[in-house]
Design an enzyme around this catalytic site. Sequence first.
Site, PDB file in Angstrom:
ATOM      1  NE  ARG A  17      -3.085  -1.912   3.240  1.00 23.46           N
ATOM      2  CZ  ARG A  17      -3.240  -0.912   4.414  1.00 23.46           C
ATOM      3  NH1 ARG A  17      -3.788  -0.515   4.317  1.00 23.46           N
ATOM      4  NH2 ARG A  17      -2.730  -2.130   5.427  1.00 23.46           N
ATOM      5  N   GLY A 144      -6.941  -6.873  14.542  1.00 28.94           N
ATOM      6  CA  GLY A 144      -7.174  -7.708  15.729  1.00 28.94           C
ATOM      7  C   GLY A 144      -7.764  -7.749  16.750  1.00 28.94           C
ATOM      8  CD  GLU A 159      -5.235 -10.628  13.048  1.00 33.31           C
ATOM      9  OE1 GLU A 159      -5.385 -10.202  12.066  1.00 33.31           O
ATOM     10  OE2 GLU A 159      -5.557 -10.472  14.412  1.00 33.31           O
ATOM     11  CG  ASN A 174      -2.825  -7.643  18.391  1.00 34.20           C
ATOM     12  OD1 ASN A 174      -1.901  -7.239  19.029  1.00 34.20           O
ATOM     13  ND2 ASN A 174      -2.315  -8.540  17.545  1.00 34.20           N
ATOM     14  CG  ASN A 232       0.063  -0.704   7.165  1.00 32.50           C
ATOM     15  OD1 ASN A 232       0.500  -1.621   7.751  1.00 32.50           O
ATOM     16  ND2 ASN A 232      -0.586  -0.503   8.181  1.00 32.50           N
ATOM     17  CE  LYS A 356      33.680  24.921  -5.423  1.00 29.26           C
ATOM     18  NZ  LYS A 356      33.997  23.946  -6.509  1.00 29.26           N
ATOM     19  CG  ASN A 382      35.867  44.310   3.898  1.00 25.94           C
ATOM     20  OD1 ASN A 382      35.155  44.207   2.733  1.00 25.94           O
ATOM     21  ND2 ASN A 382      35.957  45.086   4.702  1.00 25.94           N
ATOM     22  CB  SER A 410      32.664  47.158  -5.174  1.00 26.14           C
ATOM     23  OG  SER A 410      32.329  46.496  -3.576  1.00 26.14           O
ATOM     24  NE  ARG A 445      39.441  52.085 -11.955  1.00 28.90           N
ATOM     25  CZ  ARG A 445      39.223  52.042  -9.946  1.00 28.90           C
ATOM     26  NH1 ARG A 445      39.099  51.166  -9.176  1.00 28.90           N
ATOM     27  NH2 ARG A 445      40.193  52.810  -9.571  1.00 28.90           N
TER      28      ARG A 445
HETATM   29  C1  UD1 Z   1      -1.344  -7.891  12.612  1.00 27.74           C
HETATM   30  C2  UD1 Z   1      -1.877  -9.223  13.903  1.00 27.74           C
HETATM   31  C3  UD1 Z   1      -3.003  -8.064  14.105  1.00 27.74           C
HETATM   32  C4  UD1 Z   1      -2.896  -6.941  14.868  1.00 27.74           C
HETATM   33  C5  UD1 Z   1      -1.861  -6.437  13.817  1.00 27.74           C
HETATM   34  C6  UD1 Z   1      -1.275  -4.500  14.377  1.00 27.74           C
HETATM   35  C7  UD1 Z   1      -1.980 -11.885  13.357  1.00 27.74           C
HETATM   36  C8  UD1 Z   1      -2.456 -12.569  12.264  1.00 27.74           C
HETATM   37  N1  UD1 Z   1      -2.066  -9.780  13.174  1.00 27.74           N
HETATM   38  O1  UD1 Z   1      -1.914  -8.278  11.435  1.00 27.74           O
HETATM   39  O2  UD1 Z   1      -3.753  -8.826  14.824  1.00 27.74           O
HETATM   40  O3  UD1 Z   1      -4.099  -5.388  15.032  1.00 27.74           O
HETATM   41  O4  UD1 Z   1      -0.605  -6.677  13.310  1.00 27.74           O
HETATM   42  O5  UD1 Z   1      -0.347  -4.089  13.576  1.00 27.74           O
HETATM   43  O6  UD1 Z   1      -0.742 -11.108  13.300  1.00 27.74           O
HETATM   44  N2  UD1 Z   1       5.654 -10.272   8.447  1.00 27.74           N
HETATM   45  C9  UD1 Z   1       5.947 -11.168   8.066  1.00 27.74           C
HETATM   46  N3  UD1 Z   1       6.056 -11.675   7.422  1.00 27.74           N
HETATM   47  C10 UD1 Z   1       4.722 -12.799   7.471  1.00 27.74           C
HETATM   48  C11 UD1 Z   1       3.985 -11.376   7.505  1.00 27.74           C
HETATM   49  C12 UD1 Z   1       4.072 -10.213   7.828  1.00 27.74           C
HETATM   50  O7  UD1 Z   1       7.313 -10.144   8.617  1.00 27.74           O
HETATM   51  O8  UD1 Z   1       4.073 -13.606   6.808  1.00 27.74           O
HETATM   52  C13 UD1 Z   1       5.404  -8.841   9.388  1.00 27.74           C
HETATM   53  C14 UD1 Z   1       5.451  -7.503   8.979  1.00 27.74           C
HETATM   54  O9  UD1 Z   1       6.165  -7.064   7.431  1.00 27.74           O
HETATM   55  C15 UD1 Z   1       4.577  -6.526   9.553  1.00 27.74           C
HETATM   56  C16 UD1 Z   1       4.397  -7.467  10.691  1.00 27.74           C
HETATM   57  O10 UD1 Z   1       4.753  -8.605  10.009  1.00 27.74           O
HETATM   58  O11 UD1 Z   1       6.132  -6.153  10.174  1.00 27.74           O
HETATM   59  C17 UD1 Z   1       2.889  -7.428  10.323  1.00 27.74           C
HETATM   60  O12 UD1 Z   1       1.907  -7.990   9.347  1.00 27.74           O
HETATM   61  P1  UD1 Z   1       0.946  -6.961   8.643  1.00 27.74           P
HETATM   62  O13 UD1 Z   1       0.292  -8.328   7.566  1.00 27.74           O
HETATM   63  O14 UD1 Z   1       0.957  -5.987   8.480  1.00 27.74           O
HETATM   64  O15 UD1 Z   1      -0.292  -7.634   9.665  1.00 27.74           O
HETATM   65  P2  UD1 Z   1      -1.879  -7.433   9.809  1.00 27.74           P
HETATM   66  O16 UD1 Z   1      -2.024  -7.533   8.859  1.00 27.74           O
HETATM   67  O17 UD1 Z   1      -1.627  -5.889   9.949  1.00 27.74           O
HETATM   68 CA    CA Z   2       0.084  -4.317   9.689  1.00 24.75          CA
END
Ligand code: UD1
Ligand code: CA
Length: 459
Positions: A17, A144, A159, A174, A232, A356, A382, A410, A445
Amino acid sequence: MTENVEVIILAAGLGTRMKSATIKILHRAAGRPIVDYVLDLASDFASQPPVMVIGHQREAVQSWVGERARYAVQEKQLGTGHAVMQAVSLLGREGIAGKRVLILSGDVPLTRPETLRALLDEHERSGNAMTLLTMQLDDPAMYGRIVRDGAGSVQRIVEAKDASDDEKKIGEVNAGIYVFDGERLFENLSSLSADNAQGEYYLTDLLRLLRTAGHRVGAVIARDPIEALGVNSRAELSVVEAEIQKRVVMKLMSEGVTFRNPNTVVIDSTVAIGQDTVVYPFVTLEGMTKIGEGCVIEPGVHLLNVTVGDDVHLKTGTVAEDAIIEDEAAVGPYAHLRPGTKLGRSVKVGNFVETKKAVFGAGAKASHLSYIGDAEIGADVNIGAGTITCNYDGVNKHRTVLEDGVFIGSDTQLVAPVRVGKGAYVGAGSTITKDVPPEALALSRTPQKIIEGWARRKK
Ligand code: UD1
Ligand code: CA
């Protein structure tokens, strides 16, 4: 306290996004990639580097973060639970047994250390297997939902995509920040399944699993929901940047800096400003800029990697990059100090002067309308209005040296390479192509001619 904590940072997602060629955690807010703020936070709680789970653009992430983290690669992004599995298998059971595991997101940079401290304390006090950070939102959107039982204890996390209509109405959500007991985390991760709306391994399911297995789980509600704001989209990035800016300015004010209108300034989190300096509106200070005490920074000043001493006056519209300005100097209005400029003590560089790779000795002055490039300017020199160092012959750059106490009239052109000796004078309107000996007067000059009555005869 810190030796007992392992930190895992989830950072394998791309962030579609953001609509960007760059992974979201490397987007900058207040001068630093957002992942840097998360790394700072991690270093407050663990003495060893955190384990970062990386996937998308892993080379770019590793080359920026370097030794500040250990890395676990997640080839396919199968969910937050799957991401933690990668980090945990890197650490191994013996690596996390007897420790607490703090899980952060690479895209959540605003969490305060005090809040994580409270989370860890609550985890300890209650003897929990898992403690999560939650927040109360008016619009819980895609977060979540936290489902509590009649007694108020946390039961599960649902979720948004899996939630019933009633569950969707829950305002407590969460934040995606957790503390686990290492052993319990290790034992239960393999029980996660991808049987849900997104077909992903949800880390959040561990809450229910641990509870069902008879372990204690708990939650701490963040005082300020902005602490859990994730990046995001560009819109969220701008909110994060505004919050960091606000914190930077508040901190500087608490250290004795005056801002005449703090809402209009843009100041990177890497910038330092000394006590009793006054910053006017619409000032931009970037990079490793460092400003001393008692300075005045007027509107429209833009500095990038500039070191400014004490009691310096930077007037309206001064622009400078990779420059050094020593104590009591005065610059502008509308001066342009380009890389390699160094202004000594009490130097004055005035209106519409461009410099510069120019080093000015103490007390030197170039007050109006000049270009001074590839130059060494002695003390108390100066430089008159409209003086130009002609430093470029179309192929190479050449140096101009003005020794101490020189006076340049000048509208002088100094055709480099050229040296004007100590205490020498150059008459106004001269084009100087040869070195001038110390104490001499150089004039080049054309002599003035007078033709009497010329205008009358012309008619
Ligand atoms: C997650 C939580 C959600 C919470 C939210 C808060 C889960 C299932 N859900 O959702 O409850 O409210 O965060 O922001 O955990 N990432 C990985 N590998 C993956 C997936 C994600 O490294 O396979 C990392 C992403 O880069 C990110 C973080 O985990 O830094 C969170 O992932 P994201 O996909 O944003 O989770 P949400 O769906 O937002
Ligand atoms: Ca997220």
